[in-house]
Design an enzyme around this catalytic site. Structure first.
Site, PDB file in Angstrom:
ATOM      1  N   ASP A  17       0.903  -0.956   0.127  1.00 56.78           N
ATOM      2  CA  ASP A  17       0.130   0.013   0.076  1.00 56.78           C
ATOM      3  C   ASP A  17       0.988   1.299   0.014  1.00 56.78           C
ATOM      4  O   ASP A  17       2.352   1.260   0.513  1.00 56.78           O
ATOM      5  CB  ASP A  17      -1.004   0.067   1.161  1.00 56.78           C
ATOM      6  CG  ASP A  17      -2.298   0.838   0.895  1.00 56.78           C
ATOM      7  OD1 ASP A  17      -2.054   1.876  -0.068  1.00 56.78           O
ATOM      8  OD2 ASP A  17      -3.130   0.915   1.673  1.00 56.78           O
TER       9      ASP A  17
HETATM   10  C1  BGC Z   1      -5.022   3.304  -0.096  1.00 61.26           C
HETATM   11  C2  BGC Z   1      -5.158   2.526  -1.097  1.00 61.26           C
HETATM   12  C3  BGC Z   1      -4.833   3.145  -2.323  1.00 61.26           C
HETATM   13  C4  BGC Z   1      -3.247   3.854  -2.272  1.00 61.26           C
HETATM   14  C5  BGC Z   1      -3.100   4.642  -3.652  1.00 61.26           C
HETATM   15  C6  BGC Z   1      -3.747   4.187  -0.094  1.00 61.26           C
HETATM   16  O1  BGC Z   1      -3.594   5.055   0.865  1.00 61.26           O
HETATM   17  O2  BGC Z   1      -5.055   2.701   1.267  1.00 61.26           O
HETATM   18  O3  BGC Z   1      -6.323   1.960  -1.266  1.00 61.26           O
HETATM   19  O4  BGC Z   1      -4.762   2.323  -3.623  1.00 61.26           O
HETATM   20  O5  BGC Z   1      -3.551   5.015  -1.378  1.00 61.26           O
HETATM   21  O6  BGC Z   1      -3.873   5.572  -3.651  1.00 61.26           O
END
Ligand code: BGC
Length: 724
Positions: A217
């Site tokens: 993530d």
């Molecule tokens: C989120 C993800 C997301 C990623 C990219 C993170 O903060 O938890 O779900 O895909 O950011 O934006």
């Protein structure tokens, strides 16, 4: 490839691109999940700086359709938009369980049930990837809250983890082979997901056979070297030159085995090649067609909770319709955070109602203007109140289950002014409906429905679409009733998953608690009758057949649900568990034969003693019906199970020895011999039921402490030999 190039490949070049190295170009990834949030400028710009794309209904509404085919079609449509935007991987679906109703990202997740989640997400991923765009199954794992999400340790026992929180991931990984899996931010039993060797390598790759890319993530990685060692391939976002250097140095000085890095880099390279081979430069998509699909899904995801006296659907011939509440004009159609889509267009319910009404429609924005709204309601033949949550967003959990006070006031005063009041809710996760719902004859759960939600709501209100959405999460009477209430969202860096496997409806059912609306519930404008349940065993599965008849005068859809239970089990089990379902169209007056499959493997529980899935032998109850608390038919079926005989050891208790036929024979004989030898009070005493109860929980090895020489090492050795 040079070590330094390998290291560079394992981190992003920027927010949305992988790093290009000689011979390996970069690819682009984008959020996800319910639209394509291709950022025009990249890092440092606001969430709204993204190219327009279709805002499909978020998972809360897609899930409520209980329709795997629709999930697949949405996946296919999203792929078309990705291809047109040169996006190789879409960052979704989000499949964490809605453990608690206050979870800030519940709107991005499908359900409180792992099978429902797993089935829908499998089709979504299959649809997306069938068109050459990769999915990113997220957030792996046990990321069911936003509070302290980047640090909190989800403290969970293995059975709960396997059966509830990993089950959907396992299903999607094994059946749809997502190109990427995204690890979560949080810790699991103290270890960061991004560094969780057991989770990433032993379970995901070793047990489930996952061969794709494991991506972090965004910002989840604390230590690049430890992450790669644990099995992570790609750290996002980038650039991370310091981390790349640390990785290369760790390989050079031998602290990280070279294959760990080369394997990770190789997986990223393979992903890039697969994506480039599937790219379709110059592709376009049909925005009107996708808007129509968004409308279809939205209308199918709406759940009719209450419809006293058949107030809905509204018929032509209303004298005047009062539409009250700002969301009718300015819809809340998605949640905040990384999934925020800049839609290609936006329908609102007010316009759509006006178009279908055939009667004067009067609008008041409501909340700050309750008197005006009440006056309109009083003068109208029907009043439609729009209410809901005012904000749900990634990054924080909700603090309560109640609607905002001013929405409640609007509902209460309008319902008092007009007995024909319909309430339409817009919310990303359940809100409390008790006790106010008793005063409104019709209640429509409109979730967050995406860009075509306004039109979809009008379709349902006027009966253009006969509602067939079902709750994927229980609506409790009160927050305090919820199984997760005492242990959510935790404190001091830990959240205990104290309710164990009794997540959501499993917990309410275990305590036989009243709920406002149960899991699986949703009304229709027609009625269905169930008959002819037959369950048979076919290779590795149960085949469940039944007939559903539409006994009303409107075409409709019934969501047929199959729950299983096993009364006598070695472990504590939920009273019933969803195992199969189908959304079945049935014309008025017609009947449909429904055939559902319950995989025997889905009956398994995770046995912590033997460390594997076990299908227990026994008489299973198979119940079919319209919701988890409206089961119309049931049958029992004998299942052989795959449980092997458990080896008896010196640490097995007397009760366990006697529960096993060979153990009972051997131990019985040994006790009889000891008693016959005279003087061993213990062996003699075992014949006494009260004494047996007292001793039953004693591990056999401890008997020696009481029986002395009469029960020495030779006796134990002989017993183990005879029993095993
Ligand atoms: C989120 C993800 C997301 C990623 C990219 C993170 O903060 O938890 O779900 O895909 O950011 O934006």
């Amino acid at each position: 490839m040079e070590i330094e190039e390998q290291a560079a490949l394992t981190s992003g070049a920027d927010f949305w691109h992988t790093t290009a190295v000689p011979g390996v170009p970069a690819i682009m990834v984008s959020d996800g999940p319910h639209g394509v949030r291709k950022q025009v400028f990249g890092e440092g710009h606001g969430l709204l700086d993204s190219e327009p794309s279709t805002c499909f209904p978020p998972a809360v509404a897609l899930g409520s359709t209980w329709d795997a085919d629709l999930a697949r079609r949405v996946g296919e449509a999203l792929a078309a938009e990705c291809l047109a935007k040169d996006v190789a991987v879409l960052l979704g679906p989000g499949i964490n369980l809605k453990r608690a109703p206050l979870g800030g990202r519940n709107f991005e997740y499908f359900s409180e049930d792992p099978i429902l989640t797993g089935v829908l997400a499998t089709e979504w991923v299959a649809g997306l990837q069938s068109r050459g765009v990769g999915a990113s199954l997220k957030h792996f794992a046990i990321n069911s809250q936003e509070t302290d999400r980047m640090r909190v340790s989800a403290d969970v026992d293995e059975r709960t983890l396997r059966e509830m929180y990993l089950r959907a991931f396992q299903r999607v990984v094994e059946r749809a082979r997502p190109w990427t899996v995204m690890c979560s931010y949080n810790r699991i039993n103290g270890v960061y997901a991004s560094q969780h060797q057991w989770l990433l390598t032993e379970v995901l790759r070793g047990e489930w056979g996952y061969e794709g890319v494991l991506v972090s993530d965004w910002g989840a990685v604390v230590d690049r070297v430890e992450a790669v060692r644990a099995g992570l391939d790609l750290t996002m976002p980038g650039p991370d030159d310091a981390g790349d250097r640390a990785l290369a140095a760790a390989v050079h000085d031998g602290t990280l085995p070279a294959p760990a890095l080369s394997t990770a880099a190789g997986r990223v390279e393979a992903l890039v090649r697969k994506a480039l081979a599937a790219a379709r430069p110059g592709a376009t998509f049909d925005a009107a067609e996708h808007h129509a699909l968004a409308r279809e899904v939205a209308s199918r995801g709406i759940v009719l909770l209450r419809n006293e006296g058949g107030l809905l659907p509204l018929a032509p011939g209303e004298a005047a319709i009062a539409v009250l509440g700002e969301p009718a004009r300015s819809p809340r159609y998605q949640g905040g955070g990384s999934s925020l889509i800049n839609p290609t267009r936006l329908d609102n319910a007010l316009d759509a109602i006006t178009a279908l009404a055939g009667a004067p429609v009067h609008f008041a924005p409501g909340y700050d203007d309750v008197d005006a709204a009440v006056a309109l309601a009083r003068a109208a033949s029907v009043a439609i109140v729009f209410a809901g949550t005012e904000e749900e967003t990634e990054g924080s959990d909700r603090t309560g289950l109640e609607l905002p006070a001013r929405h409640l006031e609007l509902i209460e005063r309008v319902a008092a002014a007009n007995p024909r009041t319909v309430v339409v809710l817009s919310n990303g996760a359940v809100v409390r409906t008790a006790p106010w719902d008793a005063a409104v004859p019709a209640l429509v759960e409109g979730w967050l429905l995406g860009q075509a939600g306004g039109a979809a709501l009008a379709d349902v209100l006027f009966g253009v679409v006969n509602p067939s959405g079902r709750l994927t999460e229980t609506i409790p009477q009160r927050l305090e009733d919820h199984p997760a209430y005492l242990d959510f969202p935790g404190e001091q860096g830990h959240v205990r998953y104290g309710e164990g496997v009794h997540v959501g409806y499993r917990g309410f059912d275990a305590r036989d608690q009243d709920v406002a609306y149960p899991f699986g519930f949703g009304l229709s404008y027609t009625t269905f009758a169930y008959s002819g349940l037959a369950v048979s065993t076919v290779d590795g599965a149960l085949e469940v057949r039944l007939t559903v008849a539409n006994t009303g005068d409107r075409d409709g859809r019934e969501v047929v649900q199959v729950y299983t239970s096993l009364g006598a089990s070695r472990v504590r089990r939920a009273a019933r568990e969803l195992k199969a379902f189908a959304s079945v169209p049935v014309a008025a007056g017609a009947a449909a034969e429904v055939v559902l499959r319950v995989e025997l493997a889905d009956l398994a529980y995770w046995d912590v003693e033997v460390g594997r899935w076990v299908v227990e032998a026994g008489e299973y109850t198979i119940a079919a019906g319209s919701s988890s608390r409206d089961l119309r038919l049931s049958a029992t079926v004998a299942v052989d199970g795959d449980d092997e005989r458990r080896v008896l050891t010196a640490e097995s208790t007397i009760a366990e020895w006697f529960a096993d036929p060979r153990g009972a024979a051997a131990l019985g004989e040994a006790f009889a011999a000891m008693a016959a030898g005279g003087g061993d009070t213990m062996a003699q005493g075992m014949a006494d039921p009260a004494m047996f109860t007292l001793m039953a929980s004693m591990p056999l090895a401890r008997v020696a402490a009481f029986a002395g020489d009469a029960f020495g090492p030779d006796t134990m050795a002989a017993l183990l030999k005879a029993a095993n």
